[in-house]
Design an enzyme around this catalytic site. Structure first.
Site, mmCIF file in Angstrom:
data_model
loop_
_atom_site.group_PDB
_atom_site.id
_atom_site.type_symbol
_atom_site.label_atom_id
_atom_site.label_comp_id
_atom_site.label_asym_id
_atom_site.label_seq_id
_atom_site.Cartn_x
_atom_site.Cartn_y
_atom_site.Cartn_z
ATOM 1 N N CYS A 1 3.016 4.944 4.794
ATOM 2 C CA CYS A 1 2.659 4.098 5.937
ATOM 3 C C CYS A 1 3.723 3.047 6.208
ATOM 4 O O CYS A 1 4.196 2.889 7.341
ATOM 5 C CB CYS A 1 1.323 3.396 5.687
ATOM 6 S SG CYS A 1 -0.090 4.465 5.360
ATOM 7 N N GLY B 1 0.825 -1.199 0.000
ATOM 8 C CA GLY B 1 0.000 0.000 0.000
ATOM 9 C C GLY B 1 0.860 1.249 0.000
ATOM 10 O O GLY B 1 1.996 1.238 -0.466
ATOM 11 N N CYS B 2 0.337 2.331 0.534
ATOM 12 C CA CYS B 2 1.043 3.610 0.553
ATOM 13 C C CYS B 2 2.389 3.502 1.250
ATOM 14 O O CYS B 2 2.485 3.035 2.379
ATOM 15 C CB CYS B 2 0.182 4.660 1.263
ATOM 16 S SG CYS B 2 0.987 6.263 1.423
ATOM 17 N N PHE B 3 3.461 3.950 0.570
ATOM 18 C CA PHE B 3 4.777 3.820 1.185
ATOM 19 C C PHE B 3 4.990 4.802 2.331
ATOM 20 O O PHE B 3 5.917 4.640 3.120
ATOM 21 C CB PHE B 3 5.925 3.910 0.166
ATOM 22 C CG PHE B 3 5.898 5.037 -0.825
ATOM 23 C CD1 PHE B 3 5.237 6.226 -0.580
ATOM 24 C CD2 PHE B 3 6.569 4.900 -2.035
ATOM 25 C CE1 PHE B 3 5.239 7.267 -1.504
ATOM 26 C CE2 PHE B 3 6.586 5.934 -2.970
ATOM 27 C CZ PHE B 3 5.917 7.112 -2.705
#
Length: 212
Positions: A51, A47-49
């Site tokens: 995070c 997912g979002c890097f």
């Protein structure tokens, strides 16, 4: 894995997509996949890097996590190009770690306990192939352990794990404003409403040692 369901429920309340940024200059670069004598490298997409960079950097034994792009076919892609879903890349973190403190198998445990590996091309509010679940291995031993970890973690989820296991052929460092994003932008709405709750849920579930 009740925390995963709780996380997904909370983040679906927000329609904040990181790809809304625009006008950034092409500033990525091909990273040499070599570590120092005391460190090794691992690469994960979950997912979002923003995070995942925060998640891995808080683990004892991890020296740093670099946000970037892997698994695609476009050379030196920009953030906007990756977000277009036309380059084949996934938002990925390159993790530099000390194997004397934390093992690769433990990093795999952190990977599977910090996101939902059963959602295809999606993680929370972020949708698209660039947000897919993937383990990019650097050698045959990492490949073996990655596949072994999938078998180990399969019983923990109600649905089938869809995590991609692929060789890391190239890693492109993301633009500098993405690096250490959570620490540099603590009041950003995405960080406060998605990244922080995700990290706190992971911290409660994970049995690994943290830096603080």
């Amino acid at each position: 894995m009740s925390f995963v369901r709780t996380f997904l429920f909370s983040v679906l309340l927000f329609s904040l997509f990181a790809c809304s940024s625009s006008g950034q200059q092409r500033g990525t670069r091909d990273v040499q996949l070599k570590a120092s004598e005391k460190h090794e490298i691992a690469a994960f997409a979950e997912g979002c890097f923003w995070c995942s960079e925060h998640i891995f950097e808080e683990l004892a034994g991890v020296d740093s996590a670099v946000s970037g792009y892997a698994g695609g076919h476009t050379r030196n892609p920009t953030y906007e190009e990756v977000c277009s879903e036309k380059t084949g890349h996934a938002e990925t973190v390159l993790v530099y770690y000390d194997p004397a403190v934390i093992k690769y198998s433990e990093l795999l445990d952190a990977f599977f306990s910090s996101h939902d590996p059963t959602t295809l091309n999606r993680q929370g509010p972020d949708v698209g192939t660039s947000y897919r679940s993937a383990i990019f291995y650097l050698n045959d031993e990492q490949k073996r352990q990655a596949n072994e970890a999938i078998r180990k973690w399969t019983p923990a989820f109600e649905k089938l794990i869809v995590t991609e296991v692929s060789p890391l052929k190239a890693f492109y460092r993301a633009e500098e404003y993405h690096q250490n994003y959570e620490k540099e932008n603590p009041y950003n709405s995405y960080i406060r409403n998605v990244s922080v709750p995700r990290f706190e849920a992971f911290r409660k579930e994970c049995k690994l040692k943290f830096k603080k």
